[in-house]
Design an enzyme around this catalytic site. Structure first.
Site, PDB file in Angstrom:
ATOM      1  N   HIS A  61      35.069  19.520  43.903  1.00 49.10           N
ATOM      2  CA  HIS A  61      34.383  19.277  43.676  1.00 49.10           C
ATOM      3  C   HIS A  61      32.873  18.067  43.413  1.00 49.10           C
ATOM      4  O   HIS A  61      32.529  19.366  42.270  1.00 49.10           O
ATOM      5  CB  HIS A  61      32.873  20.715  44.041  1.00 49.10           C
ATOM      6  CG  HIS A  61      31.457  20.795  45.114  1.00 49.10           C
ATOM      7  ND1 HIS A  61      30.719  21.941  45.657  1.00 49.10           N
ATOM      8  CD2 HIS A  61      30.559  19.410  45.235  1.00 49.10           C
ATOM      9  CE1 HIS A  61      29.440  20.991  46.125  1.00 49.10           C
ATOM     10  NE2 HIS A  61      29.350  19.934  45.731  1.00 49.10           N
ATOM     11  N   HIS A  63      30.549  14.740  43.610  1.00 53.64           N
ATOM     12  CA  HIS A  63      30.170  13.704  44.136  1.00 53.64           C
ATOM     13  C   HIS A  63      30.184  12.236  43.330  1.00 53.64           C
ATOM     14  O   HIS A  63      29.742  11.630  41.941  1.00 53.64           O
ATOM     15  CB  HIS A  63      28.577  13.856  44.034  1.00 53.64           C
ATOM     16  CG  HIS A  63      28.843  15.125  45.349  1.00 53.64           C
ATOM     17  ND1 HIS A  63      27.848  15.100  46.242  1.00 53.64           N
ATOM     18  CD2 HIS A  63      28.190  16.506  44.604  1.00 53.64           C
ATOM     19  CE1 HIS A  63      27.762  16.459  46.667  1.00 53.64           C
ATOM     20  NE2 HIS A  63      27.895  17.321  45.503  1.00 53.64           N
ATOM     21  N   ARG A  65      29.758   9.415  44.043  1.00 56.25           N
ATOM     22  CA  ARG A  65      28.788   8.077  44.313  1.00 56.25           C
ATOM     23  C   ARG A  65      29.829   6.856  45.195  1.00 56.25           C
ATOM     24  O   ARG A  65      30.438   6.748  46.091  1.00 56.25           O
ATOM     25  CB  ARG A  65      27.658   8.084  43.005  1.00 56.25           C
ATOM     26  CG  ARG A  65      27.577   8.868  43.058  1.00 56.25           C
ATOM     27  CD  ARG A  65      26.886   9.987  43.774  1.00 56.25           C
ATOM     28  NE  ARG A  65      25.684  10.864  43.431  1.00 56.25           N
ATOM     29  CZ  ARG A  65      25.056  11.563  44.158  1.00 56.25           C
ATOM     30  NH1 ARG A  65      25.272  12.531  45.135  1.00 56.25           N
ATOM     31  NH2 ARG A  65      24.603  12.719  43.262  1.00 56.25           N
ATOM     32  N   HIS A 178      27.543  24.357  52.222  1.00 57.06           N
ATOM     33  CA  HIS A 178      26.869  24.313  51.428  1.00 57.06           C
ATOM     34  C   HIS A 178      25.808  25.218  52.186  1.00 57.06           C
ATOM     35  O   HIS A 178      25.433  25.231  53.189  1.00 57.06           O
ATOM     36  CB  HIS A 178      26.323  23.228  51.334  1.00 57.06           C
ATOM     37  CG  HIS A 178      25.036  23.540  50.376  1.00 57.06           C
ATOM     38  ND1 HIS A 178      24.932  22.452  48.945  1.00 57.06           N
ATOM     39  CD2 HIS A 178      24.112  24.454  50.689  1.00 57.06           C
ATOM     40  CE1 HIS A 178      23.211  22.469  48.973  1.00 57.06           C
ATOM     41  NE2 HIS A 178      23.315  23.519  49.330  1.00 57.06           N
ATOM     42  N   ASP A 305      31.040  20.757  40.881  1.00 62.62           N
ATOM     43  CA  ASP A 305      29.760  19.430  41.483  1.00 62.62           C
ATOM     44  C   ASP A 305      28.238  19.056  40.908  1.00 62.62           C
ATOM     45  O   ASP A 305      27.450  18.741  41.118  1.00 62.62           O
ATOM     46  CB  ASP A 305      28.278  21.189  41.966  1.00 62.62           C
ATOM     47  CG  ASP A 305      27.326  20.440  42.850  1.00 62.62           C
ATOM     48  OD1 ASP A 305      27.541  19.323  43.482  1.00 62.62           O
ATOM     49  OD2 ASP A 305      26.524  20.915  43.152  1.00 62.62           O
ATOM     50  N   HIS A 309      22.902  11.291  38.969  1.00 65.86           N
ATOM     51  CA  HIS A 309      22.032  10.770  39.074  1.00 65.86           C
ATOM     52  C   HIS A 309      20.689   9.293  38.117  1.00 65.86           C
ATOM     53  O   HIS A 309      21.520   9.755  36.748  1.00 65.86           O
ATOM     54  CB  HIS A 309      20.627  11.680  39.473  1.00 65.86           C
ATOM     55  CG  HIS A 309      21.205  12.600  41.057  1.00 65.86           C
ATOM     56  ND1 HIS A 309      20.769  11.974  41.620  1.00 65.86           N
ATOM     57  CD2 HIS A 309      21.082  13.109  41.267  1.00 65.86           C
ATOM     58  CE1 HIS A 309      21.410  13.166  42.504  1.00 65.86           C
ATOM     59  NE2 HIS A 309      21.802  14.101  42.665  1.00 65.86           N
ATOM     60  N   PRO A 324      18.461  16.633  43.155  1.00 68.42           N
ATOM     61  CA  PRO A 324      18.969  18.343  42.522  1.00 68.42           C
ATOM     62  C   PRO A 324      20.339  17.228  42.121  1.00 68.42           C
ATOM     63  O   PRO A 324      21.311  16.379  42.702  1.00 68.42           O
ATOM     64  CB  PRO A 324      19.258  18.846  43.801  1.00 68.42           C
ATOM     65  CG  PRO A 324      19.027  18.433  45.072  1.00 68.42           C
ATOM     66  CD  PRO A 324      17.920  16.584  45.067  1.00 68.42           C
ATOM     67  N   GLY A 325      20.916  18.088  40.897  1.00 67.16           N
ATOM     68  CA  GLY A 325      22.188  17.377  40.676  1.00 67.16           C
ATOM     69  C   GLY A 325      22.308  17.697  39.450  1.00 67.16           C
ATOM     70  O   GLY A 325      21.454  16.465  38.692  1.00 67.16           O
TER      71      GLY A 325
END
Length: 443
Positions: A61, A63, A65, A178, A305, A309, A324-325
């Protein structure tokens, strides 16, 4: 790059035991384990001097981007962070810009990633229609649905979810969720958005919204062949529902994150906007129960996860405008190795949760150090103590709720298919060293 390497004098984690041994690698695979005197000659030798050798970690999991969000993270920076954190295989999520919702979008990602990645990467997809499943089955690792934020044109009503799970099952694929009930969260957010209190964000994402979503997904199918995986479980009620489904013989699995088992809502006043994540941090009592669930295997695996950002985004004045994140690839292993050193979780359980079980759940050929296995290896210095400092991250996301935390267990070297890609704080592998992981890949 040489075709053969001997890594000597390691403490090797092998089938639940620590062995004083060496590792011989040829053509990207482990060909022999044993003392230096019995290993075949190699063109390169690495003297580990007692470092702990673990199987390369698997994070299902992340990201990464890139594309239209490359200012947050790109495939090179994200996989550099992975190598620094001991992860050699990642599965990327589809909520990119543009969204990965079709065969063309998936191919676009793969074509870009294969030129940049330092570790092995597979890709999930959020289908734009039910027909997309058959079209992408040879490239997509699984199909991801976010029940609180719709990522594609595919509806998330019960009938569609039932059909989605059935079609994914028919082609042998896992469906990933999710799980937060969108209608519940939307109603609470509309009622609370006028508040400037950070606690309002937590109230808009209560554990009950997660429980409702998990119950709804489980109610959409009772087919025992169906493989369902729940991301970042943060509710004890959800864990009970998942445990009941498992007892019924269903193929249901779940993950917890380091932040949900090591941080709590009580930390949020100190952390501010950096603590905004979805699902949010829970009360300390729940956090402790999630950690206990991981230890007793009620929670199957740990996933970071990793959701980077920009720092500007995470420090916006309104909580509601903060995405979020948090980044997690460079903190997950040292945080959990610190718990191993403290005796709160065993090394065996850590390796299961970060390598063996994620590989099994997602049908990957990795996660173990044995003869014949792919040589994805991480060498760790368990004596090395350090303080987490996000300003030194290889990720573009230079923030962390764990900033300043003292940890133990430093990644020294990371090998991907026998190639050294990370060495003592430096990336030494070339972009493109990693491989694209697909269900059709012959390993």
């Amino acid at each position: 790059m040489s075709d053969s390497t001997n890594i000597l004098d390691v403490r090797l984690y092998h089938k639940g035991e620590l062995l004083e041994t060496g590792i011989s690698i040829a053509n990207g695979r482990i060909v022999k384990l044993g003392r230096e005197s019995v290993l075949p000659a190699a063109s390169e030798t690495v003297r580990a001097r007692g470092l702990l050798a673990l199987p390369g970690l698997v994070d299902v999991h992340v990201h990464l981007r890139d594309l239209g969000l490359s200012y947050k993270e790109d495939y090179l920076s994200g996989t550099s962070a992975a190598a620094a954190g001991g992860f050699t295989t990642l599965i990327d999520m589809p909520n990119t810009n543009p969204v990965t919702d079709s065969l063309d979008r998936l191919r676009e990602k793969i074509d870009l990633a294969k030129r940049k990645i330092l570790v092995n990467v597979g890709f999930n997809l959020v289908p734009e229609s039910l027909d997309t499943i058959a079209e992408t089955k040879d490239l997509a690792m699984g199909y991801k649905i976010n029940l609180v934020k719709q990522w594609s044109d595919l509806p998330t009503d019960d009938a569609t979810l039932r059909a989605l799970i059935e079609r994914a099952t028919s082609v042998g694929k896992i469906t990933i969720f999710h799980a937060e009930e969108g209608s519940t969260v939307d109603e609470l957010e509309s009622r609370l958005k006028g508040s400037s209190s950070l606690k309002s964000y937590y109230k808009a994402h209560p554990p009950e919204a997660e429980d409702e979503a998990v119950a709804r997904v489980l109610g959409c199918t009772h087919e025992r062949r169906a493989r369902i995986h729940f991301c970042h479980v943060s509710s004890t009620g959800s864990l009970r529902l998942i445990r009941k489904a498992k007892r019924q013989g269903r193929h249901v699995t779940c993950e917890v994150t380091p932040h949900h088992i090591l941080l709590s809502e009580e930390s949020s006043s100190r952390l501010g906007g950096i603590s905004i994540m979805d699902p949010p941090l829970r009360r300390r009592q729940i956090t402790e129960k999630l950690f206990a669930a991981l230890k007793r295997r009620a929670a199957d695996i740990v996933a970071s996860d990793h959701a980077p950002h920009s720092l500007d985004e995470k420090t916006r004045p309104s909580w509601w405008n903060i995405p979020p994140g948090i980044p997690g690839l460079e903190t997950t292993l040292p945080l959990l190795l610190t718990e191993v050193a403290k005796g709160t979780i065993s090394l065996r359980r850590l390796v299961e949760a970060l390598a063996e079980r994620p590989s099994m759940i997602f049908n990957l050929n990795c996660g173990a150090l044995e003869v014949g296995a792919v040589a994805d290896i991480v060498l760790v210095d368990m004596k090395r103590r350090f303080k987490i400092d996000s300003s030194k991250f290889l990720s573009k996301a230079k923030y962390s709720p764990f900033d300043g935390r003292n940890v133990r267990g430093k990644v020294v070297k990371t090998f991907v298919r026998g190639r050294l890609v990370y060495d003592e704080g430096r990336i030494v592998g070339e972009p493109g060293t990693g491989s694209i992981v697909t269900p059709a890949m012959e390993d």
